[in-house]
Scaffold this active site. Structure first.
Site, short mmCIF file in Angstrom:
data_model
loop_
_atom_site.label_atom_id
_atom_site.label_comp_id
_atom_site.label_asym_id
_atom_site.label_seq_id
_atom_site.Cartn_x
_atom_site.Cartn_y
_atom_site.Cartn_z
N ASP A 72 75.88 -17.96 49.52
CA ASP A 72 76.44 -17.67 50.84
C ASP A 72 77.34 -16.45 50.77
O ASP A 72 77.88 -16.11 49.71
CB ASP A 72 77.27 -18.86 51.34
N LYS B 209 75.10 -16.38 56.11
CA LYS B 209 75.05 -16.65 57.54
C LYS B 209 76.14 -15.79 58.18
O LYS B 209 77.23 -16.27 58.48
CB LYS B 209 75.27 -18.12 57.82
#
Length: 410
Positions: free
Chosen positions: A200, A222
């Protein structure tokens, strides 16, 4: 004997008689390892430290409350001589020699037939270090080498390749709030052993630079209002790479189960029959305020803290947060993923009874070199955040604890 180094060997003592003479500090340090080895331990000593006595009371050792007498070592496999009586130690050492019992002496290593190495363990590997006679047998030097090797194995900085087939699987690793030093020891070791890392954006990015060239790194970032990898695609990538027999690490920011969708990934892996290890991480909800000088609890100020997601506004039908009830709490409120919604969050809290003068702190990029703290109140936080250009990732702390710590720690 001084011309030759000791011959290293691992003793298998399970169920075998081990005699320890003396119940002092030396015995206290050595007994746990002998207990772990499954030895049949007989302690011979008139007295013992409280810790050693507790081992006897727990049935981990058999305690003979008397001094050493001839014959105590006759049927032993291994002996540790550690009394304060030099004459008794000498007699016991002679008995051990006569019966061919390997014997360690704490008071005179040269008179012993065995030496105790400095040992440490890491994931099923025992490291044992003996200093040679030529170096003078410096115990501190030996322990320092042991510590360096064990620490390297635990934190992944010392990596030995696996030459036997490893069981493929996935590790969901919480990377902590951003500072690479705040990942757990186990998390760092698993990262160092990975074949594939799916990371991430909020994970500790600096750790990726330490990975060997053969490791495949997949960007699962994200990014708010930008490119993103759908959760289903992440789940599929985890399953596919694991089915190829690869060791996969899913590196997340904070903790996998604190707004990290870790359970969704675990369910997908379970359905595919993929073994999964979950490694907790330090949540930004606690660590980032702490790094900015804000305790989420403080005696006489806050006896509880609540962590909520602010990724949807209070008036959004998708919100599962009971904002009116939160407004009535007297403790600390920590909001994650709420920078762009902080105006409506503040309005809702005030409308439901929270004082507009309640202190608020926004901590951006917490624990990293780019960390900064912006202070406001519920009445001013929306305007202040916009004026100061606060961007995610940022942790928002609402409550009187904001004013407790020295402002200079931010």
């Amino acid at each position: 004997m001084a011309e030759h180094p000791a011959y290293p060997v691992g003793l298998r003592l399970t169920g075998r008689r081990v005699v320890v003479l003396g119940g002092g500090q030396v015995a206290q340090r050595r007994l746990p390892a002998l207990i772990a080895a499954g030895a049949d331990i007989h302690l011979v000593s008139p007295e013992a430290t409280p810790s050693v006595e507790a081992m006897a009371e727990a049935g981990e050792i058999t305690w003979h409350r008397r001094p050493y007498t001839e014959g105590d070592l006759a049927t032993a496999w291994y002996a540790l001589i550690a009394t304060s009586d030099t004459e008794a130690n000498t007699r016991a050492s002679a008995e051990a020699e006569a019966h061919r019992v390997w014997c360690v002496r704490s008071d005179d290593a040269d008179a012993a037939t065995a030496w105790t190495p400095a040992t440490g363990t890491s994931e099923g590997v025992t490291v044992a270090v003996l200093t040679t006679e030529a170096r003078g047998r410096d115990p501190r030097h030996t322990a320092a080498i042991r510590d360096a090797v064990v620490e390297g194995l635990r934190d992944g900085t010392l990596v030995a390749p696996h030459h036997r087939t490893r069981t493929p699987g996935v590790a969901l690793v919480g990377g902590g709030p951003g500072d690479p030093d705040l990942i757990t020891v186990r998390g760092r070791r698993l990262l160092a052993e990975a074949d594939v890392v799916i990371a991430d954006r909020l994970g500790p990015r600096d750790l990726l630079a330490e990975l060997p060239p053969h490791v495949e790194v997949i960007d699962a970032a994200k990014i708010p209002y930008g490119r993103f990898m759908a959760q289903e695609a992440i789940n599929n990538a985890l399953v596919e790479h694991a089915k190829q027999g690869r060791s996969v690490v899913r590196l997340k920011g904070g903790d996998p189960y604190v707004f990290g969708r870790g359970m969704e990934e675990l369910h997908a892996l379970a359905e595919a029959g993929i073994p999964c290890t979950v490694v907790p991480g330090i949540s930004s909800s606690i660590s980032v305020p702490g790094a900015a000088g804000i305790p989420v609890t403080h005696r006489g100020v806050a006896h509880e803290f609540t962590v909520v997601s602010g990724h949807v506004a209070p008036d959004d039908e998708r919100s599962l947060v009971d904002w009116p009830s939160l407004a009535k709490l007297t403790g600390t409120l920590v909001v994650l993923m709420g920078v762009d919604k902080i105006g409506r969050i503040a309005e809702t809290l005030v409308a439901n009874g929270k004082s507009p003068d309640t202190p608020v702190a926004l901590v951006q990029e917490g624990t990293t070199a780019a960390q900064r703290r912006v202070d406001a109140t519920l009445a001013t936080v929306a305007e202040t955040a916009a004026a100061q250009g606060v961007k995610p990732p940022a942790v928002i702390v609402i409550g009187e604890v904001v004013a407790v710590g020295p402002r200079g720690t931010a």
